[in-house]
Scaffold this motif. Sequence first.
Motif, PDB file in Angstrom:
ATOM      1  N   GLY A  52       1.506 -15.149   6.689  1.00 26.82           N
ATOM      2  CA  GLY A  52       1.266 -13.770   6.248  1.00 26.82           C
ATOM      3  C   GLY A  52      -0.213 -13.435   6.258  1.00 26.82           C
ATOM      4  N   TYR A 100       0.118   1.972   8.485  1.00 31.47           N
ATOM      5  CA  TYR A 100       0.735   0.642   8.391  1.00 31.47           C
ATOM      6  C   TYR A 100       0.674  -0.051   9.757  1.00 31.47           C
ATOM      7  N   HIS A 101       0.497  -1.340   9.734  1.00 28.98           N
ATOM      8  CA  HIS A 101       0.397  -2.102  10.974  1.00 28.98           C
ATOM      9  C   HIS A 101       1.779  -2.535  11.457  1.00 28.98           C
ATOM     10  N   PHE A 137      -5.825  -6.713   6.401  1.00 27.24           N
ATOM     11  CA  PHE A 137      -5.540  -5.789   7.507  1.00 27.24           C
ATOM     12  C   PHE A 137      -6.794  -4.979   7.866  1.00 27.24           C
ATOM     13  N   THR A 163      -3.611  -8.216   0.607  1.00 26.96           N
ATOM     14  CA  THR A 163      -3.099  -7.887   1.946  1.00 26.96           C
ATOM     15  C   THR A 163      -3.860  -6.711   2.592  1.00 26.96           C
ATOM     16  N   PRO A 164      -4.095  -5.575   1.876  1.00 27.78           N
ATOM     17  CA  PRO A 164      -4.796  -4.463   2.536  1.00 27.78           C
ATOM     18  C   PRO A 164      -6.183  -4.862   3.040  1.00 27.78           C
ATOM     19  N   LEU A 172       2.796 -14.575  13.630  1.00 26.93           N
ATOM     20  CA  LEU A 172       2.660 -13.174  13.199  1.00 26.93           C
ATOM     21  C   LEU A 172       1.666 -12.472  14.130  1.00 26.93           C
ATOM     22  N   LEU A 215       4.200  -5.065  13.324  1.00 25.20           N
ATOM     23  CA  LEU A 215       4.186  -6.521  13.424  1.00 25.20           C
ATOM     24  C   LEU A 215       5.264  -7.017  14.371  1.00 25.20           C
ATOM     25  N   LYS A 259       8.854 -16.654   1.816  1.00 27.97           N
ATOM     26  CA  LYS A 259       8.920 -16.224   3.225  1.00 27.97           C
ATOM     27  C   LYS A 259       7.717 -16.835   3.941  1.00 27.97           C
ATOM     28  N   ALA A 311       7.649  -3.896   2.595  1.00 31.52           N
ATOM     29  CA  ALA A 311       7.856  -4.246   4.002  1.00 31.52           C
ATOM     30  C   ALA A 311       8.626  -5.560   4.177  1.00 31.52           C
ATOM     31  N   ASP A 312       8.403  -6.514   3.276  1.00 30.16           N
ATOM     32  CA  ASP A 312       9.021  -7.833   3.431  1.00 30.16           C
ATOM     33  C   ASP A 312      10.368  -7.948   2.726  1.00 30.16           C
ATOM     34  N   ASN A 318       5.673 -16.915   7.447  1.00 29.76           N
ATOM     35  CA  ASN A 318       5.486 -16.356   8.795  1.00 29.76           C
ATOM     36  C   ASN A 318       5.063 -17.496   9.719  1.00 29.76           C
TER      37      ASN A 318
HETATM   38  C1  LIG Z   1       1.640  -9.350   6.292  1.00 35.09           C
HETATM   39  C2  LIG Z   1       3.028  -9.659   5.744  1.00 35.09           C
HETATM   40  O1  LIG Z   1       2.943 -10.667   4.749  1.00 35.09           O
HETATM   41  C3  LIG Z   1       3.910 -10.202   6.886  1.00 35.09           C
HETATM   42  O2  LIG Z   1       5.140 -10.693   6.426  1.00 35.09           O
HETATM   43  C4  LIG Z   1       3.671  -8.445   5.149  1.00 35.09           C
HETATM   44  O3  LIG Z   1       3.912  -7.443   6.106  1.00 35.09           O
HETATM   45  C5  LIG Z   1       2.904  -7.862   3.974  1.00 35.09           C
HETATM   46  O4  LIG Z   1       3.847  -7.214   3.207  1.00 35.09           O
HETATM   47  P1  LIG Z   1       3.578  -6.834   1.681  1.00 35.09           P
HETATM   48  O5  LIG Z   1       2.654  -7.829   1.017  1.00 35.09           O
HETATM   49  O6  LIG Z   1       4.911  -6.566   1.089  1.00 35.09           O
HETATM   50  O7  LIG Z   1       2.758  -5.584   1.885  1.00 35.09           O
HETATM   51  P2  LIG Z   1       2.915  -4.223   1.129  1.00 35.09           P
HETATM   52  O8  LIG Z   1       2.809  -4.476  -0.325  1.00 35.09           O
HETATM   53  O9  LIG Z   1       4.095  -3.507   1.697  1.00 35.09           O
HETATM   54  O10 LIG Z   1       1.567  -3.540   1.639  1.00 35.09           O
HETATM   55  C6  LIG Z   1       0.312  -3.748   1.059  1.00 35.09           C
HETATM   56  C7  LIG Z   1      -0.697  -2.998   1.914  1.00 35.09           C
HETATM   57  O11 LIG Z   1      -1.024  -3.784   3.089  1.00 35.09           O
HETATM   58  C8  LIG Z   1      -1.180  -2.945   4.212  1.00 35.09           C
HETATM   59  N1  LIG Z   1      -0.122  -3.236   5.196  1.00 35.09           N
HETATM   60  C9  LIG Z   1       0.976  -3.961   4.848  1.00 35.09           C
HETATM   61  C10 LIG Z   1       1.943  -4.262   5.775  1.00 35.09           C
HETATM   62  C11 LIG Z   1       1.773  -3.770   7.090  1.00 35.09           C
HETATM   63  N2  LIG Z   1       2.691  -4.032   8.017  1.00 35.09           N
HETATM   64  N3  LIG Z   1       0.675  -3.062   7.415  1.00 35.09           N
HETATM   65  C12 LIG Z   1      -0.282  -2.793   6.495  1.00 35.09           C
HETATM   66  O12 LIG Z   1      -1.263  -2.146   6.812  1.00 35.09           O
HETATM   67  C13 LIG Z   1      -1.085  -1.515   3.691  1.00 35.09           C
HETATM   68  O13 LIG Z   1      -2.405  -1.120   3.360  1.00 35.09           O
HETATM   69  C14 LIG Z   1      -0.243  -1.674   2.442  1.00 35.09           C
HETATM   70  O14 LIG Z   1      -0.470  -0.639   1.518  1.00 35.09           O
END
Ligand SMILES: C[C@](O)(CO)[C@H](O)COP(=O)(O)OP(=O)(O)OC[C@H]1O[C@@H](n2ccc(N)nc2=O)[C@H](O)[C@@H]1O
Length: 292
Positions: free
Chosen positions: A256, A32-33, A191, A187-188, A22, A35, A17, A145-146, A19
């Motif tokens: 991302g 959660y943020h 953010f 990722t956390p 973003l 997007l 995937k 989320a993805d 982005n």
């Molecule tokens: C940033 C992106 O890559 C954009 O496509 C994704 O939204 C990230 O998705 P992901 O890696 O699947 O993330 P997750 O595993 O769901 O979340 C990991 C952590 O990142 C933070 N997190 C993630 C997604 C989001 N929209 N807001 C957040 O604050 C949260 O602390 C979460 O616990």
Amino acid sequence: MSDVAAPRVVEEEARAKVNLALHVVGRRADGYHLLDTLVAFPAVGDRLIAAPADGLTLTVDGPRAGALGDCAPEDNLVLRAARALARSIGIAAPGACLRLDKRLPVASGIGGGSADAAAALRALSRLWGVASEAELARLAEGLGADVPMCVASRPARARGVGERLDPLPALPPLGIVLVNPGVAVATPAVFRALAVKDNPPLPDPPGRFDAAGLLAYLAATRNDLEAPAVALAPVIAAVLAVLRTDDRCLFARMSGSGATCFALAESETAAAEVAAAVSAVHRDWWVASAAL
Ligand SMILES: C[C@](O)(CO)[C@H](O)COP(=O)(O)OP(=O)(O)OC[C@H]1O[C@@H](n2ccc(N)nc2=O)[C@H](O)[C@@H]1O
Ligand SMILES: Nc1ncnc2c1ncn2[C@@H]1O[C@H](COP(=O)(O)OP(=O)(O)OP(=O)(O)O)[C@@H](O)[C@H]1O
């Protein structure tokens, strides 16, 4: 002679995937943020193969299998997706022999784990019998989320935390190069490092994209996570500098939460040339190219 159908083996691509843009536009009550993102799924990815079996097993091989070392097989998103699907369609003792050919870098902003989970949902709903599209979407959302956008694996604008999906018009015939410098970015942490969490949304995409239109559109957008990711992993700036100084790259940005960056080029061939040039100098970077 019995009329039992031969066991089928099913195979699904788990595409990266990317982005293309973003924007982080706010926060949900749970932290959660929110997007507003444009995602594309070039033909670069992992592969999931599923065969009928008694019991549920997963083996992981391929060049990036080692990067999953600290993730126990039962925590692998592929098995989590398989168990969730089995529960939802009422299979008490699910059976499948799953093999994941892991090629995408892990924790790299291109959603490899999410793509694998989505591929498992698609493969097993073929092997075990269908779950409805709505049910797959519900299961996908529970896995990450993805994952919903990766189930469709088609260009889309995603809002909310990724669950509100609007299909995009077909993307123009550009090439794309993906470059990861080998640094895993959490990722956390990215953010958390983001200073402004309520940025303006994406401009509405046009009804149709030609190459010039897409490039002009992207120039008016951002990846709000790029600056905080660069602060945590400065090598991302070096990747972007390499791509932005190559005349064949028409546009470059991080995907991302990083560290993978992408560049768009005039054609798939031009993208392959850029990929070869980057690999020749940065032998330890992961580099791939495809049609956008
Ligand atoms: C940033 C992106 O890559 C954009 O496509 C994704 O939204 C990230 O998705 P992901 O890696 O699947 O993330 P997750 O595993 O769901 O979340 C990991 C952590 O990142 C933070 N997190 C993630 C997604 C989001 N929209 N807001 C957040 O604050 C949260 O602390 C979460 O616990
Ligand atoms: N099949 C899988 N592939 C990759 N990671 C997985 C998988 N299953 C579980 N994980 C866990 O998920 C974490 C995130 O991996 P992933 O590669 O999906 O991140 P990402 O590329 O940063 O995703 P995103 O772009 O959604 O932020 C890894 O640290 C790993 O422990």
